[in-house]
Scaffold this active site. Structure first.
Site, PDB file in Angstrom:
ATOM      1  N   HIS A 104      -8.414  28.870  32.180  1.00 35.37           N
ATOM      2  CA  HIS A 104      -7.821  27.770  32.020  1.00 35.37           C
ATOM      3  C   HIS A 104      -8.385  28.065  30.329  1.00 35.37           C
ATOM      4  O   HIS A 104      -7.630  27.050  29.673  1.00 35.37           O
ATOM      5  CB  HIS A 104      -7.996  27.175  31.809  1.00 35.37           C
ATOM      6  CG  HIS A 104      -7.982  26.037  33.223  1.00 35.37           C
ATOM      7  ND1 HIS A 104      -9.275  26.708  34.263  1.00 35.37           N
ATOM      8  CD2 HIS A 104      -7.450  25.997  34.496  1.00 35.37           C
ATOM      9  CE1 HIS A 104      -9.084  26.524  35.754  1.00 35.37           C
ATOM     10  NE2 HIS A 104      -7.242  26.115  35.976  1.00 35.37           N
TER      11      HIS A 104
HETATM   12  S1  FES Z   1     -11.730  27.649  31.935  1.00 39.09           S
HETATM   13 FE1  FES Z   1     -10.912  26.098  34.010  1.00 39.09          FE
HETATM   14  S2  FES Z   1     -12.560  27.630  35.220  1.00 39.09           S
HETATM   15 FE2  FES Z   1     -13.201  28.635  33.168  1.00 39.09          FE
END
Ligand code: FES
Length: 188
Positions: free
Chosen positions: A153
């Protein structure tokens, strides 16, 4: 959901594919048993662990095996532990950060454990290599801060493993460890 559950869940997703190519993997005997059941990681070599340390969930890591600019990944309690031999440039970058600007304020020095002489070796960073957002494994030498980047993410960590950008709430975790000789640490 436990941390291990999170790690396994996301490890099996496509988001962690880049991480598999980036590191040298070292598995302890105890960790290999976990890895064999849950997923298949390439293993370059093995480190032995005494029976009593396996039973306690501890591993020993010989830091002298890591060369400057290299990172080892060691499985511990089902999670990867990164051992990064940082360059002087990486240390300088970590030291230059104003901790007041950090989401999870922590000095670089605070992320190290002193050896028996009471000194820290800022070249050798030991931390749990799991993103504190939802447990993916960040890629090294990547991201906007020359540290680690989590592709799941988009969390960016600096050369100290501190969160700098993206959704992760806290720095990557420094595990409990202690020096048992000049070059060997016991994690756990
Ligand atoms: S940014 Fe979501 S698990 Fe690493």
């Amino acid at each position: 959901m436990s941390d291990t559950d999170k790690f396994d869940e996301h490890h099996n997703g496509e988001g962690d594919e880049p991480t598999r190519r980036d590191f040298i993997y070292i598995a302890t005997a105890a960790a290999a048993a976990v890895g064999g059941g849950a997923f298949a990681w390439p293993l370059v070599s093995q480190m032995s662990a005494a029976g009593d340390t396996r039973a306690a969930g501890s591993i020993e890591i010989d830091l002298s095996k890591v060369s400057e600019g290299q990172q080892l990944k060691v499985l511990w309690r089902g999670k990867p532990v990164f051992v990064r031999y940082r360059t002087q440039k990486e240390i300088d970058e970590a030291d230059a950060v104003d901790i007041e600007t950090l989401r999870d304020p922590e000095t670089d020095d605070a992320r190290f454990v002193a050896n028996p002489e009471g000194k820290i070796n800022k070249h050798l960073l030991v931390m749990v290599g799991v993103c504190t957002h939802f447990g993916c494994i960040p890629v090294g030498e990547a991201g906007d801060f020359d540290g680690w980047y989590c592709p799941c993410h988009g969390s960016h960590y600096d050369t100290s493993g501190r969160i700098r950008k993206g959704p992760a709430p806290t720095n990557m975790v420094i595990p409990k460890y202690a020096y048992i000789s000049d070059t060997v640490i016991k994690v756990g």
